[in-house]
Structures are given as C-alpha cells and as structure tokens.
Scaffold this motif. Sequence first.
Motif, PDB file in Angstrom:
ATOM      1  N   THR B  64      43.618  53.241  34.445  1.00 16.30           N
ATOM      2  CA  THR B  64      42.968  53.297  35.809  1.00 16.30           C
ATOM      3  C   THR B  64      42.323  54.404  36.013  1.00 16.30           C
ATOM      4  N   LYS B  65      41.047  54.665  36.410  1.00 18.87           N
ATOM      5  CA  LYS B  65      40.734  56.263  37.289  1.00 18.87           C
ATOM      6  C   LYS B  65      41.319  56.455  38.511  1.00 18.87           C
ATOM      7  N   THR B  66      41.910  57.395  38.973  1.00 14.60           N
ATOM      8  CA  THR B  66      42.264  56.973  40.742  1.00 14.60           C
ATOM      9  C   THR B  66      41.181  57.163  41.387  1.00 14.60           C
ATOM     10  N   ILE B  93      45.739  50.924  40.260  1.00 12.72           N
ATOM     11  CA  ILE B  93      44.881  51.659  40.616  1.00 12.72           C
ATOM     12  C   ILE B  93      45.363  52.474  41.936  1.00 12.72           C
ATOM     13  N   THR B 122      35.977  60.333  46.566  1.00 15.96           N
ATOM     14  CA  THR B 122      34.951  59.761  45.838  1.00 15.96           C
ATOM     15  C   THR B 122      34.727  57.948  45.408  1.00 15.96           C
ATOM     16  N   GLN B 266      35.462  49.704  39.178  1.00 12.88           N
ATOM     17  CA  GLN B 266      35.966  50.422  37.452  1.00 12.88           C
ATOM     18  C   GLN B 266      35.782  49.056  36.900  1.00 12.88           C
TER      19      GLN B 266
END
Lengths: 81, 628
Positions: B64-66, B93, B122, B266
């Motif tokens: 997953t994206k941080t 996540i 972000t 995401q």
Amino acid sequence: MATEAEVYAGLTEIFHDVFMRDDIVLAPELTAKQVQGWDSFKQIEIIMASEEKWGIKFNTRELDALRCVGDLAKMVATKTS
Amino acid sequence: MTDLHWLPTLPDWRQRLKNLPADPATAWEKAVGLANARLNFVLTNALDETVRRIFPQQPANLPTKTVRLAVLGSATTTHLLPAIRVAGLRRGIWIDTYENDYGQYLQDLTDPGSALHAFQPTAILISLDAYHLTSGITAAMAQDDADAALAEMQDRLHQVWAAAREAFGCPILQQTVLGLHRPILGNNEHRLAGSRAWFAARLNQAMRGMAAEQGIDLLPIDDRAAMDGVAKWHDAALWHRSKQEIAPTIAPLYGDLVGRWVAALQGRSYKCLVLDLDNTLWGGVIGDDGLEGIVLGQGSPLGEAYTAFQDYARELSRRGVILAVCSKNDEANALEPFDKHPDMVLKRGDIACFVANWQNKADNIRAIAQALNIGIDSLVFIDDNPFERDLVRQELPMVAVPEVSDDPVFYPVAIADAGYFEALAITEEDRERTAQYQGNKAREALKASVTDLPAYLRGLEMTLISKRFDRIGLQRIVQLINKSNQFNLTTRRYTEAEVAAVMTDPAAFGLQLRLTDRFGDNGVIAIIIGRLRPDGDLYIDTWLMSCRVLGRQVEATTLNLICQEAARMGARRLVGEYIPSKKNGMVKDHYARLGFATKETGNDGGSVSVLDLASFIPAEIFIHVVEG
C-alpha cells in the motif's frame, strides 16, 4: 453494587490497558504523581473507560474532587449501587 | 451503534498484543490482524503505541501507499490520531500523522517555514470545531448580519482550502459541523437568524455545495451524529475540561471514517459483496423448507427484514458493487428462489458469480475472486453462520467478514457502518459494472480444495453429545425426522408414537446428537435410528443431519457411535440404505465415502451398502464425544 474487590479488579484492567503495563498495583492512596505517564489525557481515558465499563457517568464536580485511586473506586462503588 | 460492531471480538486480544514480535518483518501482518478487532478507544491507543514502538518508521515493502496525514484543527485533536493510524493499519496502510499546535492551523498553513510545511503532507484533514465555526454568531443578529457572517465563513473555508491546495496539492478532507448547539428559540429555530444551531446547519448545507465545486471531500460527522445521537459524539463536560470536541470514546469510529477515505483514495475500497443464502438472504433452508417454506417478503416481520436486506444489496449493486453468491446448497435448489419466488428482490441477473455446492467456503470464495478476476482482498463475505465466518476469517484474513447476529434487520447496518464500499464519486462505469461481470463470466469450474481444514477443525473445540432418545427430546426428534430433506438417507417420516416405540424396543436404538463448539451450542443436529435384524445385521433405518454442520467430521464421528451401539447389541455388520428422493442427492455416496461396500444398486439410484464391524477401523476425528 459492585464489591470493592470487583471495582479494584475492573480498575486494574483499565489501568493496565491505559498504561500498557501489567505491573501497576492499585492501592487506595495511589495518585497520578506516582505513575509515570499519568497526565490529564490519561486521566480522561481512565474516567471514560470506567464510565463505559460500569455504564455510569461522573459529573464535573465529582471529577474535580478526584485525588487518588481510592476516591475513584469509592465513586464507582456508589454509582453502581 | 458507535463502536466498531462489524469487527469480531478477539478473546485473547491482549495476550496477542503482548506477543507481537519485536521483529518488524513478522509483526506487521499480526498487527493488521489485531487492528481488525472490535476495539474501544483504550485498546486502540494501546495497539497504536505498541506498533509505533516496533516500527519507528514505516515497514519496508508494503503493497500500500504510505500516507502523511496532517490533521489541522481548531481544538484538541491529539486523542484522535492513534485511532486514525490504527484505521490505516486495519487496511494495511501506514499513516504518519501531524497536528498543529493548539488552534494554529491557519498560521501553519500560510507560513512556509512552519512545521506543517516541513512535514509535507500527502493528505489533509481539516477538523474545525462547531464553537470555532460559529464564533461571533449571536441571537442579537439581524438576518442581514447572519447572512453576511455565513458568506464570510464560506470565504474563510475557501481560503483555507486554497492555501492547503496551493502549498501541498494533495487531497483534502473537510469535517462538517457537529450540531452540538442547543436551540435558543425552540422547534422553529430556523426563524432565529442569529441562532448558532441554525447557522451550523446552514453552513453544513453550504459546505456540500462548496466541496462539490472545489473537489474537496467531506467527513460528514453531522450525518453520523444524526444517526448516533450528538451525545455519543460530544460531551460538553469534556469540552470544558480539555477542549475535545469529539469524545475520546468515539475516536475509533472517527478514525475509521478517516481510514476508509484514505483507502478509497488509493483505490483500496472493497468491490464485491459475497452473499450466503439460507438464513442470510431469506429465512430457513431452501433445501429442507422448499420454496413455500422459506421466510421472505410480506406477511412476516422477519420476511420483510430479509427483503429489506436484499433491497440494500441491490442498491449497492446499482452503484457498482459486484454481488456474488457463496452457499452450501445443491445448485438447483439455490437458484430456485431467484427464478421462482415472487418476493425475491435480487434476481439471477444481479449476481455476477453464483457458487452453490458443498465444498468449504474459503475455497469457494477464492474461486469467486478468480472467476471475477478481482483481488481477493476486495471481497466482503456476509453469512449468518459463525462457523463459516470464522473459517473464512482464518483461511482468508484479507476478506472482510462482518460480524452479524441472526437478525437480518442488522445486515444492512453492519455493511453500511463498516464502510467497506466507500467511494468518492460515481461513474458510468460503476453503474454498468455488474452487467459487465455478468457478461464476462458465469460459473467456472472450482479449483481443487487447498484449505487446511483439519487444522481448522482441530481448533474448533467441537464436542458431540450423544444421547438416547428421551421424552424431553421427543418433540425436536419428531420435528427433525419430518422436516429434514437434504441430508437424509431414507427420508422415513415417523409419528411421535413411532419414535417413542424405538425407546422401548430392545432390538433398536435411537440417538440424538448435539454439537457444541467454541461459538456455542448448535443444538440437536443429527438423528440415528438403528434396528437389529434377526440375521445379526444392524440396519441403519434413519440417518439424518443438519446441513449446517456438514464438512465438520460429524459423519465419521456418528459412524463410530453407530458401530459402538451395534457392537453392544452383538451385530456383525452394518447395513446402510440410500433411498433417493427429489432432495437428497447430496448423500448418494454417503456410505461409500465412509468405507461401506455397495451391495445392491437399484434402477432408481438407490443402494444398499454394508460395513463389516470386525474389520472396521474408526477414522481419526477431532470431535470430542461425550454421553449426554
């Protein structure tokens, strides 16, 4: 009414969860100063966890009057009676 | 319900937290598992603290994206951060969080040298409390003043959003206004221009329009509070004590609302709802109760509740959630209500993948994901049976399995509150999705079984309580004998007097078997009647079982019990007969599977099989047997 032993057993579980330490032994005279990390936020956690556990509600004056674990235990016992 | 009621309670949760390995390589998966439990705020904080200790930084190689989430607030938000991080963890996540110094969100945003700018978020959550947003509003105001104040507040929000977007160019989540103000005028509060309650309501309405224009996402805690009660969300005493607008007790839910937004950004929301059938889409068991016997639709509160759940599922599918079926049934039986029951809301065309067989559900769910060509981690599986839920959770931890009671009223609540299918917008493609899947694919052959079932069964702590027929059980025994259709070898129906006669016949025995496991008592689930013949054979007159406990070794255990009884009566062989009916095709090979030799086969598919007791070796079983 919850017995004194029941109240202390319940509070002990709450303290262990809140501070993530199993070595805290509750005694009536125990105060925030003697437990590392017992700040005003943890105080609120302890109160709210107690309210949730026993289905009770403390009022503002009662919370202001809390000085030690014994005060809290007594209040829980009274409110569950 | 403001707790995470759709997540299961794990009885050994505290022990598992303590046992989390210090090695980051193995700790993450286990921590994700702990986050997927029904946690209150204290345990949420404990998990967060432990995870932060094991992982000073994000774990390496996450799929997953941080996320670096800045929480910009006007009041205290510290107590919300652990729950937000744990909600990320729940979805695999990693979320790093930032919060501004008390009340300083605007300065933080506009000062390029601020800690916020150093953090480089972000994603941004703007959490402005209702006191802050209504400051200056007073009952003394005239309509013009109140309108001007509203316009000014909208401008300020625009500025905050613009500043955030300009500085960081990242997605923004704006919390709506909590309706915590008490009325000043009364029922017709909206006639008081300077009412804070009315102002908050107007601002909430305005926010929806502004957010749509500006591409801002909303965190509608006003809607949540309308359902849960504002008192669950806000405690005035706490506000006075610590300036927490949102009560710590509801932090796990608040955090989860943020977590599902982060996941949706995401593309990690769930995509497909897999439905059990019996006692999930309708009441009763279609294979036993038949089309007329199942509870569905008008005429009973329970039937209407099932209809309402079907309607909820259909609404989901109309906005792009894929529906699938996974049921232990003969396929023809399972399809019958979809084709013929007038009160079925869901039709065959609504189901993109229909799997009904007698294999275990973990394997079937794998097959569904494969057939639909979607990730198995995008599946939600709803089933009234705790055994099936637990099996799927153990075998497929990436599949979401909402915890539900046997009351269908709460099925839509569980699915909605869990927010599995969180979507930020709706596209034409979404609307057409189910049809696409339906077109692409119907039913593929299922792959071979790969689930380690014995290991699972061993952990179930099953106990089979074997009891002779008795007066207390009589009614239930008669009911089962006259109702069971599917797992019923001979489908012989007996009256109460006939069953009672078995109790006193020295050449016969009747067994009622009750199964308990760690989920509780399944009740009487099997009935056996054996009759000793003059030739020394023990004839199995009746063998029936509830399909609920199929695939749990109850059959083999029951055979052991029958052998014991037969030996006690001095029999040399068991004789088992299969008499075919319209509904008992599933037990056609029952005796062959148990090691009987088939002796005769009739034209109608019926058969007689024998088992020599002298050479019989009892199967290894995981079920503990006790005499009741």
